[in-house]
Write an enzyme that holds these catalytic residues in place. Sequence first.
Site, short mmCIF file in Angstrom:
data_model
loop_
_atom_site.label_atom_id
_atom_site.label_comp_id
_atom_site.label_asym_id
_atom_site.label_seq_id
_atom_site.Cartn_x
_atom_site.Cartn_y
_atom_site.Cartn_z
N ALA A 113 -6.44 -4.84 7.27
CA ALA A 113 -7.45 -3.82 6.95
C ALA A 113 -8.71 -4.42 6.33
O ALA A 113 -9.69 -3.71 6.14
CB ALA A 113 -6.86 -2.80 5.98
N ASP A 173 -0.56 -5.46 9.21
CA ASP A 173 -1.61 -4.53 8.85
C ASP A 173 -2.79 -5.35 8.34
O ASP A 173 -2.70 -5.98 7.28
CB ASP A 173 -1.11 -3.57 7.76
CG ASP A 173 -2.11 -2.47 7.43
OD1 ASP A 173 -3.23 -2.50 7.96
OD2 ASP A 173 -1.75 -1.57 6.64
N TRP A 224 0.86 -1.18 0.00
CA TRP A 224 0.00 0.00 0.00
C TRP A 224 0.90 1.24 0.00
O TRP A 224 1.76 1.37 0.85
CB TRP A 224 -0.87 -0.05 1.26
CG TRP A 224 -1.83 1.09 1.43
CD1 TRP A 224 -2.67 1.60 0.48
CD2 TRP A 224 -2.04 1.83 2.63
NE1 TRP A 224 -3.41 2.63 1.04
CE2 TRP A 224 -3.05 2.79 2.35
CE3 TRP A 224 -1.50 1.78 3.91
CZ2 TRP A 224 -3.51 3.69 3.29
CZ3 TRP A 224 -1.97 2.67 4.86
CH2 TRP A 224 -2.95 3.61 4.56
N LYS A 242 -13.42 -1.01 6.24
CA LYS A 242 -13.99 -1.86 5.20
C LYS A 242 -15.03 -2.83 5.76
O LYS A 242 -16.16 -2.88 5.27
CB LYS A 242 -12.88 -2.65 4.50
CG LYS A 242 -12.19 -1.91 3.38
CD LYS A 242 -11.28 -0.82 3.88
CE LYS A 242 -10.52 -0.15 2.72
NZ LYS A 242 -9.63 0.92 3.21
#
Length: 393
Positions: free
Chosen positions: A210, A208, A127, A243
């Site tokens: 997400a 991470d 990302w 999300k």
Amino acid sequence: MFSALKPQPADKILALMGQFKADPRADKIDLGVGVYKDATGHTPIMRAVKTAEKLLWEAETTKTYTGLAGDPAFNAAMADLVLGGTVDAGRISSVATPGGTGAVRQAFELARMAAPQGRVFVSDPTWPNHLSILKHLGMEAVPYRYFDADTRAVDFAGMIADLAAARAGDIVLLHGCCHNPTGANLTLPEWEEVAALLEKTGAVPMIDIAYQGFGDGLDADAAGVRLIANRLPEVLIAASCSKNFGIYRERTGALIALSDPARQEVTQGTLAYLNRQNYSFPPDHGARLVTMILTDPALRAEWEAELEEVRLGMLTLREGLATELKRLSGSDRFGFLAQHRGMFSRLGATPEQVERLKTEHGIYMVGDSRLNIAGLNATTVPILAKAVIDVGV
């Protein structure tokens, strides 16, 4: 003073959003921005979130601060969602953050405080904001091989070879599931190999996560995180609610740090200190909604059911796109789309082909050919497939 400021590089995704909005074509398709959309192109409020907001509106009696770490009930609920009760509570320190990005930033800040000379090993690709934040903080980013552009799968041998260079004091940044931007994920046996390597090198994993619930399900998507959490003495986990709860604008996330129980109090205090330095008290509205949903059996069941609808819908789109591309191309070379998970995949188009998709077909995706699967629907899947073949991907 301001005359000394220099122009900053434009965010490519935000720039793409601007180009899409300015495009007058009615049949344009946005596959760039990383936001879930339903079949109508709308990003809906989840049913459980809507219900929780109504309940909160009736019950809330104050807007005073919660605490530097946020509401303890939120932190406990998030730790349970990500770790599934598999980790001794005495190891867990956590704080609420402004979204998953806030958690990433705080994790990097914590790592820099603990080991100022430490490097951060980052998957190639990753990302883009990971790299942007590291650059802003003046922390050294070391790329490690992750994605094989030919096979569209994880280059695991290259990954392990590169991570062997990590040492104590370094951070190894891993994507918990639904890798952004490639959609290619580690298998559980590969997670085990990564854990063994980290044990050997002494580097600290930072995960991470997400997109929990967008890949193979809530528990399956967290399996690698839980494996690492139980194998390694120190772990950082940045979790986002944007999300899987659909509360993007509420900026809701959590940073979880796992340590030896003897260091838990100092670790928790340091996390609270970092919150104080950066934004004082974290936002609470989204965190309170998440807490209500995760701790109320009826709301949680409704949320999990809708999240599963979202997940299965994206899988259907993946399979449909792969099937249509196979039909048009007479080749299996796009089969990876059905194997990847989450919102994103890299199509494998050149920057020139991506530009042609935009100018000739009104199809917008990031220059590296990352496309947001959730930006598609049953009508646009064949349109995209035909355009992909037309530009020669």
